[in-house]
Design a protein around this motif. Structure first.
Motif, mmCIF file in Angstrom:
data_model
loop_
_atom_site.group_PDB
_atom_site.id
_atom_site.type_symbol
_atom_site.label_atom_id
_atom_site.label_comp_id
_atom_site.label_asym_id
_atom_site.label_seq_id
_atom_site.Cartn_x
_atom_site.Cartn_y
_atom_site.Cartn_z
ATOM 1 N N GLY A 66 7.371 -1.891 -8.886
ATOM 2 C CA GLY A 66 6.481 -2.352 -9.169
ATOM 3 C C GLY A 66 6.087 -3.543 -8.623
ATOM 4 O O GLY A 66 4.749 -4.424 -9.349
ATOM 5 N N LYS A 67 6.834 -4.426 -7.282
ATOM 6 C CA LYS A 67 6.598 -5.492 -7.014
ATOM 7 C C LYS A 67 6.494 -5.570 -5.718
ATOM 8 O O LYS A 67 7.261 -6.384 -4.863
ATOM 9 C CB LYS A 67 8.155 -5.893 -7.284
ATOM 10 C CG LYS A 67 8.000 -6.493 -8.738
ATOM 11 C CD LYS A 67 9.288 -7.532 -9.423
ATOM 12 C CE LYS A 67 9.773 -7.011 -10.744
ATOM 13 N NZ LYS A 67 11.209 -8.019 -10.923
ATOM 14 N N VAL A 68 5.050 -4.885 -5.222
ATOM 15 C CA VAL A 68 5.466 -4.798 -3.618
ATOM 16 C C VAL A 68 4.619 -5.833 -3.357
ATOM 17 O O VAL A 68 3.006 -5.837 -4.006
ATOM 18 C CB VAL A 68 4.945 -3.836 -2.393
ATOM 19 C CG1 VAL A 68 4.849 -3.428 -1.147
ATOM 20 C CG2 VAL A 68 6.209 -2.404 -3.056
ATOM 21 N N GLU A 98 -0.360 0.481 -3.817
ATOM 22 C CA GLU A 98 1.296 0.290 -3.780
ATOM 23 C C GLU A 98 2.378 -0.164 -2.613
ATOM 24 O O GLU A 98 3.584 -0.660 -3.087
ATOM 25 C CB GLU A 98 2.098 1.804 -4.802
ATOM 26 C CG GLU A 98 1.557 2.673 -5.323
ATOM 27 C CD GLU A 98 2.112 4.198 -6.050
ATOM 28 O OE1 GLU A 98 3.194 3.791 -5.582
ATOM 29 O OE2 GLU A 98 1.061 4.830 -6.173
ATOM 30 N N LEU A 99 1.897 0.236 -1.459
ATOM 31 C CA LEU A 99 2.613 -0.166 -0.268
ATOM 32 C C LEU A 99 2.092 -1.866 -0.043
ATOM 33 O O LEU A 99 2.083 -2.498 0.929
ATOM 34 C CB LEU A 99 2.460 0.335 0.930
ATOM 35 C CG LEU A 99 3.099 1.583 0.489
ATOM 36 C CD1 LEU A 99 2.566 2.151 2.069
ATOM 37 C CD2 LEU A 99 4.570 1.533 0.973
ATOM 38 N N GLY A 147 6.861 13.307 -2.703
ATOM 39 C CA GLY A 147 6.481 13.431 -1.198
ATOM 40 C C GLY A 147 6.153 12.509 -0.193
ATOM 41 O O GLY A 147 6.040 12.228 0.678
ATOM 42 N N LEU A 148 4.698 12.637 -0.186
ATOM 43 C CA LEU A 148 3.557 11.537 0.624
ATOM 44 C C LEU A 148 3.985 10.296 0.466
ATOM 45 O O LEU A 148 3.969 10.378 1.674
ATOM 46 C CB LEU A 148 2.142 11.949 0.173
ATOM 47 C CG LEU A 148 1.114 11.311 0.747
ATOM 48 C CD1 LEU A 148 1.610 11.759 2.299
ATOM 49 C CD2 LEU A 148 -0.940 11.712 0.377
ATOM 50 N N LEU A 149 4.382 10.123 -0.458
ATOM 51 C CA LEU A 149 4.939 8.302 -0.170
ATOM 52 C C LEU A 149 6.079 7.552 0.273
ATOM 53 O O LEU A 149 5.982 6.990 1.370
ATOM 54 C CB LEU A 149 5.470 8.124 -1.828
ATOM 55 C CG LEU A 149 6.026 6.462 -1.991
ATOM 56 C CD1 LEU A 149 4.584 5.735 -1.317
ATOM 57 C CD2 LEU A 149 5.643 6.071 -3.473
#
Length: 211
Positions: A66-68, A98-99, A147-149
């Motif tokens: 959780g650190k992007v 998330e990215l 999977g998409l991630l």
């Protein structure tokens, strides 16, 4: 004499070399490959494949923690897209967040980019969003969120990595090699291509007729 393909033992050795903390000094050839001497022979590293794997693993690990870090743009950037691509980007905005990509609607088929991943600040934000939009609207997508991630991470890592043909300074070569042991599987890029090949001293001597 024609060269023989590296053996499975050599592949295992390349995995061990890339995963180790052993200091390597390399030269760049053809602006694409790094060649380094090892205790047992030499290793030839594909600079793009290794860097791509490193970025993929670093992003994946940061997402898991959780650190992007997202770097806010001083001036948010509106990006005009085809209607279906704008819809796809906004439908997946939580996943993109998330990215470190902060996007929101801006009317019609325009999205507003407010933040980008700090570790990928060298990338063109406009180009990255357009490439992601195209990927999200062409071809079948993985059925699961994970999977998409992973697929998006593959694309982003490929775009962010140094390319074959990029000339690297000695400092950049050293920095890339110094990071090789930080990833879980530096032996292959995210697409499955090998990042390095090892040629043992015995194999070299055999090719040159010394043994």
């Amino acid at each position: 004499t024609s060269a023989t393909a590296p053996t499975s033992e050599a592949h295992a050795q390349s995995r061990q070399i890339l995963a180790s903390g052993e200091s390597l000094k390399a030269i760049q050839v053809h602006d694409s490959y790094l060649i380094a001497e090892t205790n047992e022979g030499m290793v030839v590293i594909d600079q793009h494949a290794l860097h791509e794997r490193i970025i993929y693993e670093e992003l994946r690990q940061r997402i898991a923690n959780g650190k992007v870090e997202s770097q806010g743009l001083l001036v948010p950037e509106p990006i005009d897209l085809p209607a279906n691509e704008a819809t796809a980007i906004l439908e997946h905005s939580d996943l993109l967040a998330e990215l470190g990509l902060d996007v929101e609607p801006f009317g019609n088929s325009t999205v507003l980019l407010r933040g980008t991943p700090a570790m990928l600040s060298h990338l063109s934000s406009d180009r990255l969003i357009r490439d992601l939009a195209e990927q999200l609207t062409t071809g079948p997508l993985p059925p699961t969120r994970d999977g998409l991630l992973a697929e998006i991470l593959h694309m982003v890592a490929c775009k962010a990595a140094v390319k074959a043909g990029d000339r690297l300074t000695p400092e950049e070569v050293g920095s890339l090699l110094a990071r090789r042991h930080l990833v879980a599987d530096s032996h292959h890029c995210p697409h499955g291509r090998p990042t390095a090949l090892v040629f043992t001293k015995a194999e070299l001597e055999k090719q040159f007729g010394r043994i």
